[in-house]
Scaffold this motif. Sequence first.
Motif, PDB file in Angstrom:
ATOM      1  N   VAL A   1      10.505   0.147   1.182  1.00 60.32           N
ATOM      2  CA  VAL A   1      10.738  -0.713   0.018  1.00 60.32           C
ATOM      3  C   VAL A   1      11.755  -1.807   0.338  1.00 60.32           C
ATOM      4  N   GLN A   2      12.850  -1.438   1.007  1.00 61.10           N
ATOM      5  CA  GLN A   2      13.885  -2.428   1.298  1.00 61.10           C
ATOM      6  C   GLN A   2      13.374  -3.494   2.263  1.00 61.10           C
TER       7      GLN A   2
ATOM      8  N   ILE B   1       0.865  -1.177   0.000  1.00 59.15           N
ATOM      9  CA  ILE B   1       0.000   0.000   0.000  1.00 59.15           C
ATOM     10  C   ILE B   1       0.904   1.230   0.000  1.00 59.15           C
ATOM     11  N   ASN B   2       0.849   1.966  -1.102  1.00 58.31           N
ATOM     12  CA  ASN B   2       1.822   3.007  -1.420  1.00 58.31           C
ATOM     13  C   ASN B   2       1.309   4.411  -1.055  1.00 58.31           C
ATOM     14  N   LYS B   3       2.223   5.346  -1.029  1.00 57.45           N
ATOM     15  CA  LYS B   3       1.951   6.779  -0.859  1.00 57.45           C
ATOM     16  C   LYS B   3       1.389   7.118   0.526  1.00 57.45           C
TER      17      LYS B   3
ATOM     18  N   PRO C   1      -0.163 -11.020   2.396  1.00 52.59           N
ATOM     19  CA  PRO C   1       0.596 -10.198   3.333  1.00 52.59           C
ATOM     20  C   PRO C   1       0.583  -8.745   2.858  1.00 52.59           C
ATOM     21  N   VAL C   2       0.371  -7.818   3.768  1.00 45.89           N
ATOM     22  CA  VAL C   2       0.233  -6.402   3.407  1.00 45.89           C
ATOM     23  C   VAL C   2       1.372  -5.596   4.032  1.00 45.89           C
ATOM     24  N   PHE C   3       1.931  -4.693   3.225  1.00 45.27           N
ATOM     25  CA  PHE C   3       3.001  -3.808   3.667  1.00 45.27           C
ATOM     26  C   PHE C   3       2.614  -2.375   3.321  1.00 45.27           C
TER      27      PHE C   3
ATOM     28  N   MET D   1       1.825  -7.095   7.620  1.00 44.55           N
ATOM     29  CA  MET D   1       3.144  -7.446   8.147  1.00 44.55           C
ATOM     30  C   MET D   1       3.752  -6.259   8.888  1.00 44.55           C
ATOM     31  N   ASN D   2       3.375  -5.055   8.450  1.00 41.78           N
ATOM     32  CA  ASN D   2       3.727  -3.859   9.220  1.00 41.78           C
ATOM     33  C   ASN D   2       2.489  -2.980   9.317  1.00 41.78           C
ATOM     34  N   TRP D   3       2.578  -1.908  10.096  1.00 42.55           N
ATOM     35  CA  TRP D   3       1.392  -1.067  10.319  1.00 42.55           C
ATOM     36  C   TRP D   3       1.822   0.397  10.332  1.00 42.55           C
TER      37      TRP D   3
END
Length: 525
Positions: free
Chosen positions: A258-259, A133-135, A246-248, A161-163
Amino acid sequence: MIEPRKTFAIISHPDAGKTTLTEKLLYFGGAIHEAGMVKSRKSARQATSDWMEIERQRGISVTSSVMQFSYSGYHINILDTPGHQDFSEDTYRTLTAADSAVMLIDAAKGVEPQTIKLFEVCRMRNIPIFTFINKMDREARDPLSLLEELEEVLGIRSCPMNWPIGSGMDFQGVYDRNKKNVELFKRHEQNSRRILPVFQDEQSDGEVHSIIGESLFEKLAEDVDLLDIAGDPFDKEKVDKGELTPVFFGSALTNFGVQSFLEYFLELAPAPGPRMSDKGLIEPDHSKFSGFIFKIQANMNPAHRDRIAFLRICSGTFSRGMTVQQVRTGKKIKLSQPQQFLAQERNIVEDAHPGDIIGLFDPGTFVIGDTLCEGNTGFTFGGIPHFSPEIFARVRTKDAMKHKQFHKGVEQLTEEGAVQLFTSTGPGAENSIIGVVGQLQLEVFQYRLRNEYGVEVEIQPLGYELARWIKGNKKPDELNLIQYGGSLLVKDREERPVVLLENEFAERWAKEKNPDVEFVSTSYD
């Protein structure tokens, strides 16, 4: 030792940041040495993966690109696909060569129409989908509502996976649920990673609390508790089946997240798996080399008017100069100049392994869907689909002296899959009918005929919206079809009968009048 392979496609709606994410992945993999703004119409730079002149002019991707690089012991093949819906068929074909997909979503817009179409193709193949999920550094929707939309619109469960910690001007970073640490976002400090532990002891909590502020810290704690209690737990088996994504969260333009996404993805994404053939599953460790052609691209180097066939390796080991069987024709072919790519840049490759994508010089030998095998094994991988176009037009050259160039251009662009070609009864170029998904695809067809083949064409739009391939025992001329323009009987380039129809009403009428015939919207090479 063979490096582990990861071969994936990136899918998104236009303007979600797909080419930007691609370049940042290449940057972290060391394949390019500068990561900055891409796809800007006001910028003289252009994205590494957008090599066509028309792409540079319009600031869009209209063809798939293949890029390879290595990172942390992995050999990575990225299949960057067109985001514009008019070129969705090129994306569909490319997805047949991928082992997984990265779905990119704009945090402010959520799930958009083209994302839905491409997701459905992934679902047809049950390939694992990872969501970025960008921007998040811009105004964004509530992250819980974005996850809810994934389930309601796409029908897939999600596991963050992160929030994110805040969004827009208040965006402070992301919390890694597995490692229990916070990666802090610095708006004007690209490429710097500051990671702090959190929710482990008072000292770590206090440091993070002082940086992000009390309100955001309390909100993060509440969200994490809610996810732990009510959210879907990570389940590798469900991910591999395409049932859980999985969502980032992050910001590709600023390199943020990104890394860490890349590192998780390489750990979790599947390696090349078995491929279905007409003789059953072919395992990657099969002793004999095999692969299939999923894309053909002419004139990647306009100075040489070359033509490249892209091959996905499915089993065995490829060696430069090896002789293989083209199963469709039974011919033996020596593969002497295999190439790997970073967009327009090419390198001769000496050997390659399952999951790798290589380019083969094509003098007109290959077609999309061709299976190549070592020895006389003779199996064929499943066909690559053609979907019904939505715009149809007759096409002919304006200059009668350029019929040869015209036919060569139309033939090559058809073999690439840039357009679909249909032929109505009777001789002559005026009976050539092309089908495309959208108007921009038609404009690119005209542009490429003019710039690559020196041919100006006249295009006469036709009033049809659907193409249906005919299956059944009836001969095409025995069909009961609407007359006076309601339908048109044609053949595709494989000589299969196809009926072009004005609208869905005409299709329903045709089905009612021909109950013993099946009208299908997809064909396979």
